[in-house]
Design an enzyme around this catalytic site. Structure first.
Site, mmCIF file in Angstrom:
data_model
loop_
_atom_site.group_PDB
_atom_site.id
_atom_site.type_symbol
_atom_site.label_atom_id
_atom_site.label_comp_id
_atom_site.label_asym_id
_atom_site.label_seq_id
_atom_site.Cartn_x
_atom_site.Cartn_y
_atom_site.Cartn_z
ATOM 1 N N ASP A 36 -4.679 3.812 -2.059
ATOM 2 C CA ASP A 36 -5.804 4.231 -1.219
ATOM 3 C C ASP A 36 -6.245 5.643 -1.588
ATOM 4 O OD1 ASP A 36 -6.264 2.004 0.584
ATOM 5 O OD2 ASP A 36 -4.270 2.427 1.377
ATOM 6 N N HIS A 95 -8.315 1.433 -4.216
ATOM 7 C CA HIS A 95 -9.326 1.251 -3.179
ATOM 8 C C HIS A 95 -9.959 2.610 -2.897
ATOM 9 C CE1 HIS A 95 -10.118 0.177 1.346
ATOM 10 N NE2 HIS A 95 -11.244 0.361 0.663
ATOM 11 N N MET A 109 -12.291 -5.308 5.204
ATOM 12 C CA MET A 109 -11.433 -4.404 5.961
ATOM 13 C C MET A 109 -11.163 -4.996 7.343
ATOM 14 S SD MET A 109 -10.569 -1.860 4.073
ATOM 15 C CE MET A 109 -9.804 -0.890 5.381
ATOM 16 N N GLY A 138 -9.454 4.541 6.669
ATOM 17 C CA GLY A 138 -9.166 5.959 6.812
ATOM 18 C C GLY A 138 -7.728 6.288 7.136
ATOM 19 N N PHE A 139 -7.043 5.397 7.844
ATOM 20 C CA PHE A 139 -5.661 5.678 8.238
ATOM 21 C C PHE A 139 -4.821 4.412 8.183
ATOM 22 C CE2 PHE A 139 -8.180 8.978 10.271
ATOM 23 C CZ PHE A 139 -7.438 10.129 9.996
ATOM 24 N N ASP A 146 -7.289 -6.009 4.213
ATOM 25 C CA ASP A 146 -6.564 -4.741 4.244
ATOM 26 C C ASP A 146 -6.662 -4.160 5.650
ATOM 27 O OD1 ASP A 146 -5.472 -2.239 3.859
ATOM 28 O OD2 ASP A 146 -6.990 -1.558 2.426
ATOM 29 N N SER A 169 0.831 -1.200 0.000
ATOM 30 C CA SER A 169 0.000 0.000 0.000
ATOM 31 C C SER A 169 0.869 1.254 0.000
ATOM 32 C CB SER A 169 -0.905 0.015 1.235
ATOM 33 O OG SER A 169 -1.561 1.266 1.345
ATOM 34 N N GLY A 222 -3.536 -3.694 8.996
ATOM 35 C CA GLY A 222 -2.768 -4.384 10.015
ATOM 36 C C GLY A 222 -2.162 -5.695 9.565
ATOM 37 N N GLY A 230 -1.417 2.097 9.432
ATOM 38 C CA GLY A 230 -0.723 1.842 10.682
ATOM 39 C C GLY A 230 -1.590 1.404 11.839
ATOM 40 N N HIS A 262 -1.235 -1.221 -4.254
ATOM 41 C CA HIS A 262 -2.510 -0.818 -3.677
ATOM 42 C C HIS A 262 -2.518 0.696 -3.468
ATOM 43 C CE1 HIS A 262 -6.231 -1.783 -1.473
ATOM 44 N NE2 HIS A 262 -5.886 -0.833 -0.625
ATOM 45 N N MET A 316 -12.099 4.919 -0.992
ATOM 46 C CA MET A 316 -12.791 5.213 0.265
ATOM 47 C C MET A 316 -13.396 6.599 0.128
ATOM 48 S SD MET A 316 -10.036 3.534 2.906
ATOM 49 C CE MET A 316 -8.655 3.577 1.755
ATOM 50 N N MET A 321 -8.814 8.551 -0.661
ATOM 51 C CA MET A 321 -9.688 9.003 0.430
ATOM 52 C C MET A 321 -10.107 10.448 0.179
ATOM 53 S SD MET A 321 -7.593 7.491 3.712
ATOM 54 C CE MET A 321 -6.694 5.953 3.601
ATOM 55 N N GLY A 328 0.977 -2.370 4.241
ATOM 56 C CA GLY A 328 1.535 -1.028 4.138
ATOM 57 C C GLY A 328 2.858 -0.903 4.867
ATOM 58 N N SER A 329 2.782 -0.621 6.162
ATOM 59 C CA SER A 329 4.005 -0.407 6.933
ATOM 60 C C SER A 329 4.853 -1.671 7.015
ATOM 61 C CB SER A 329 3.662 0.091 8.349
ATOM 62 O OG SER A 329 2.748 -0.784 8.985
#
Length: 228
Positions: free
Chosen positions: A33, A64, A135, A140-141, A173, A8, A175, A143, A31, A66, A35, A195-196
């Site tokens: 995102d 994706h 999800m 929205g965020f 998607d 991501s 964590g 991490g 990916h 959102m 928003m 992501g992270s």
């Protein structure tokens, strides 16, 4: 099928997106995102950035959305170069029509569900989709910590996919990391947004390979694949 890893770019350096896209060579998808600060309380990027990314990388883009009013905006992301477009069922006015429009424009159509949205009311929509996104955090965020309470929902969704004999990808998607990906694969997911766990690693490409290996091992031993 083999597990797919989708890094991501929400966790990437936005000042170096072209370089960050190249840093995950070997990823199955990138990916993206999107928003709008309305459907979710954050604002990221839009069509012009997707167009630029599509020119900067050979890795297909998994967008994706959102956002509010995906019925209006989603087709524009296909035109911008996205190979897969995900809309949220909570925001779509006519999800079947939208999925068909995305497919007609040449992209894979995907539908996302927020954590509190059950899968069962949308069982009849599944044949209209190429992928379903569960999800595993509130959208929205980046991490956020993985929500273990989503694992039963992933299992129920995999059971519905099997019940109808569909070739439907099941994406998770939120964590997703070395400590959670095996649980997701065991529950039935086969496409993983990270992501992270990827962009926070010293070697993002190696992180992709390691996550894929973990997911493949867990999938091979999972009950939902042993009967096939």
């Amino acid at each position: 099928m083999a597990a797919q890893i989708n890094p991501s770019i929400l966790s990437a350096d936005f000042a170096r997106l072209a370089e960050e896209a190249k840093a995950v060579q070997g990823a199955d998808w990138l990916h993206v995102d999107v928003m709008d600060n309305h459907f979710v309380p954050n604002l990221t990027l839009g069509v012009p950035v997707v167009e630029s990314l599509a020119r900067a990388t050979d890795t297909p883009l998994d967008c994706h959305l959102m956002i509010e009013d995906p019925d209006r905006w989603a087709p524009q992301y296909v035109e911008a170069g996205a190979s897969s477009v995900t809309f949220h069922v909570e925001a779509a006015a006519a999800p079947v029509r939208l999925a068909r429009e995305i497919r007609a424009k040449g992209a894979r159509a995907s539908m996302a569900l927020k954590p509190a949205t059950p899968i069962e009311p949308y069982e009849d929509l599944l044949p209209e989709l190429d992928m379903l996104l569960i999800m595993t955090v509130e959208p929205g965020f980046g991490g956020q910590a993985f929500l273990d309470i989503m694992l039963p929902k992933i299992r129920r969704t995999r059971e519905l996919i099997g019940k109808h004999g569909l070739q439907l990808w099941l994406q998770v998607d939120g964590g997703v990391s070395a400590s959670t990906i095996e649980r997701c694969a065991d529950a039935g997911a086969d496409v993983f947004v990270a992501g992270s766990a990827v962009y926070g690693a010293q070697d993002p490409a190696e992180a992709v390979r390691a996550l894929r290996a973990q997911a493949d091992t867990a999938t091979a031993a999972a009950s939902w694949t042993c009967d096939h």
